[in-house]
Scaffold this active site. Sequence first.
Site, PDB file in Angstrom:
ATOM      1  N   SER A   1       0.847  -1.197   0.000  1.00 36.60           N
ATOM      2  CA  SER A   1       0.000   0.000   0.000  1.00 36.60           C
ATOM      3  C   SER A   1       0.877   1.240   0.000  1.00 36.60           C
ATOM      4  CB  SER A   1      -0.896   0.026   1.237  1.00 36.60           C
ATOM      5  OG  SER A   1      -1.423   1.336   1.392  1.00 36.60           O
TER       6      SER A   1
ATOM      7  N   HIS B   1      -1.166  -1.374  -4.327  1.00 35.27           N
ATOM      8  CA  HIS B   1      -2.441  -1.061  -3.676  1.00 35.27           C
ATOM      9  C   HIS B   1      -2.504   0.441  -3.375  1.00 35.27           C
ATOM     10  CE1 HIS B   1      -5.963  -2.184  -1.182  1.00 35.27           C
ATOM     11  NE2 HIS B   1      -5.539  -1.263  -0.324  1.00 35.27           N
TER      12      HIS B   1
ATOM     13  N   ASP C   1      -4.679   3.493  -1.805  1.00 36.41           N
ATOM     14  CA  ASP C   1      -5.736   3.781  -0.832  1.00 36.41           C
ATOM     15  C   ASP C   1      -6.270   5.197  -0.992  1.00 36.41           C
ATOM     16  OD1 ASP C   1      -6.022   1.399   0.788  1.00 36.41           O
ATOM     17  OD2 ASP C   1      -3.979   1.773   1.484  1.00 36.41           O
TER      18      ASP C   1
ATOM     19  N   MET D   1      -8.931   7.950   0.250  1.00 34.18           N
ATOM     20  CA  MET D   1      -9.727   8.288   1.443  1.00 34.18           C
ATOM     21  C   MET D   1     -10.284   9.690   1.314  1.00 34.18           C
ATOM     22  SD  MET D   1      -7.175   6.922   4.391  1.00 34.18           S
ATOM     23  CE  MET D   1      -6.584   5.240   4.394  1.00 34.18           C
TER      24      MET D   1
ATOM     25  N   HIS E   1      -8.346   1.040  -3.901  1.00 34.34           N
ATOM     26  CA  HIS E   1      -9.264   0.790  -2.789  1.00 34.34           C
ATOM     27  C   HIS E   1      -9.936   2.112  -2.422  1.00 34.34           C
ATOM     28  CE1 HIS E   1      -9.541  -0.451   1.764  1.00 34.34           C
ATOM     29  NE2 HIS E   1     -10.735  -0.345   1.206  1.00 34.34           N
TER      30      HIS E   1
ATOM     31  N   MET F   1     -12.087   4.272  -0.245  1.00 31.44           N
ATOM     32  CA  MET F   1     -12.717   4.472   1.067  1.00 31.44           C
ATOM     33  C   MET F   1     -13.406   5.829   1.012  1.00 31.44           C
ATOM     34  SD  MET F   1      -9.560   2.880   3.235  1.00 31.44           S
ATOM     35  CE  MET F   1      -8.467   3.135   1.848  1.00 31.44           C
TER      36      MET F   1
ATOM     37  N   MET G   1     -11.272  -6.351   5.424  1.00 31.83           N
ATOM     38  CA  MET G   1     -10.499  -5.397   6.227  1.00 31.83           C
ATOM     39  C   MET G   1     -10.164  -6.027   7.574  1.00 31.83           C
ATOM     40  SD  MET G   1     -10.175  -2.803   4.245  1.00 31.83           S
ATOM     41  CE  MET G   1      -9.202  -1.899   5.456  1.00 31.83           C
TER      42      MET G   1
ATOM     43  N   ASP H   1      -6.556  -6.689   4.092  1.00 29.96           N
ATOM     44  CA  ASP H   1      -6.022  -5.327   4.150  1.00 29.96           C
ATOM     45  C   ASP H   1      -6.020  -4.804   5.585  1.00 29.96           C
ATOM     46  OD1 ASP H   1      -5.156  -2.804   3.573  1.00 29.96           O
ATOM     47  OD2 ASP H   1      -6.902  -2.219   2.397  1.00 29.96           O
ATOM     48  N   GLY H   2      -4.793  -4.590   6.108  1.00 32.44           N
ATOM     49  CA  GLY H   2      -4.646  -3.983   7.424  1.00 32.44           C
ATOM     50  C   GLY H   2      -3.855  -4.846   8.376  1.00 32.44           C
TER      51      GLY H   2
HETATM   52  C1  DX5 Z   1      -6.348   1.115   5.754  1.00 27.47           C
HETATM   53  C2  DX5 Z   1      -5.820   0.903   4.342  1.00 27.47           C
HETATM   54  C3  DX5 Z   1      -4.739  -0.107   4.271  1.00 27.47           C
HETATM   55  C4  DX5 Z   1      -3.538   0.268   5.074  1.00 27.47           C
HETATM   56  C5  DX5 Z   1      -2.567  -0.856   5.183  1.00 27.47           C
HETATM   57  O1  DX5 Z   1      -7.341   2.029   5.758  1.00 27.47           O
HETATM   58  O2  DX5 Z   1      -6.864   0.487   3.492  1.00 27.47           O
HETATM   59  O3  DX5 Z   1      -4.386  -0.406   2.923  1.00 27.47           O
HETATM   60  O4  DX5 Z   1      -2.899   1.387   4.571  1.00 27.47           O
HETATM   61  O5  DX5 Z   1      -1.510  -0.429   5.970  1.00 27.47           O
HETATM   62  P1  DX5 Z   1      -0.821  -1.335   7.065  1.00 27.47           P
HETATM   63  O6  DX5 Z   1      -0.288  -2.524   6.337  1.00 27.47           O
HETATM   64  O7  DX5 Z   1       0.236  -0.457   7.620  1.00 27.47           O
HETATM   65  O8  DX5 Z   1      -1.887  -1.715   8.054  1.00 27.47           O
HETATM   66 ZN    ZN Z   2      -6.429  -0.460   1.426  1.00 31.61          ZN
END
Ligand code: DX5
Ligand code: ZN
Length: 229
Positions: A12, A37, A39, A41, A70, A72, A141, A176-177
């Site tokens: 990510s 990946h 992210d 947000m 992804h 969010m 998640m 993920d996470g």
């Molecule tokens: C969380 C994200 C993840 C996150 C993963 O909201 O969707 O992709 O950045 O990071 P780590 O591996 O540090 O938990």
């Molecule tokens: Zn993610």
Amino acid sequence: MTFDRSIKIAPSILAADFANFGAECEAIEAQGADWVHVDVMDGHFVPNISFGPTTCAAIRPHIKGVMDVHLMISPVDPYIDAFAQAGADIITAHVEAGPHIHRTLQAIRGAGAKAGVALNPGTPAEAVAHLLDITDLICVMTVNPGFGGQKFIDMTDKIKTLRAMIGDRPIHIEIDGGVDVKTAPGVAQAGADVLVAGSAVFRGGSVTDPAPYGDNIRAIRTAAQGVYV
Ligand code: DX5
Ligand code: ZN
């Protein structure tokens, strides 16, 4: 061609140097990443803001393989075309992001991308039971989304349930996470094939010293694959 259920590591870029996304994407791919990946947000669906489709379009030329976006964000539908045009191979929307996830997944496929659906930790596997024929990836998640570097939440039972629901369908299970060498074996054993990792991949390295990225990716992959040995 048979569906690829082998372990794929998807770093990510939320954990990358935000001033150097292009070089970071090239570095992680050179160091063995399978997917990248991304992210997104919005500060509304999740309590943090990252970046949007313009950034995705800017980094696309720096990614040779799969760009896994992804979302969010809520709402999703008004932005699907923008992310598809930015070059996303996979666009994943949250089942919790609105009342019409079925329509959203159809729209993602209609825009020419693979359609992913993500489940927050509090959402049961059954939420995707009627979506399997229009879904290419289910993202489980293992943190509450919004931030990198959070503590892993055990979703083993949910992953096993989803794996059984999927059967022979060509659907990836992505985790993920909080994925690292300690948590990767359990999720792989439960049936996941795509492991997203932010902090556990980027830890210790940089664009000028990317070798640790490769060490981290290999360590996670070996830990995940070890469960089959
Ligand atoms: C969380 C994200 C993840 C996150 C993963 O909201 O969707 O992709 O950045 O990071 P780590 O591996 O540090 O938990
Ligand atoms: Zn993610």
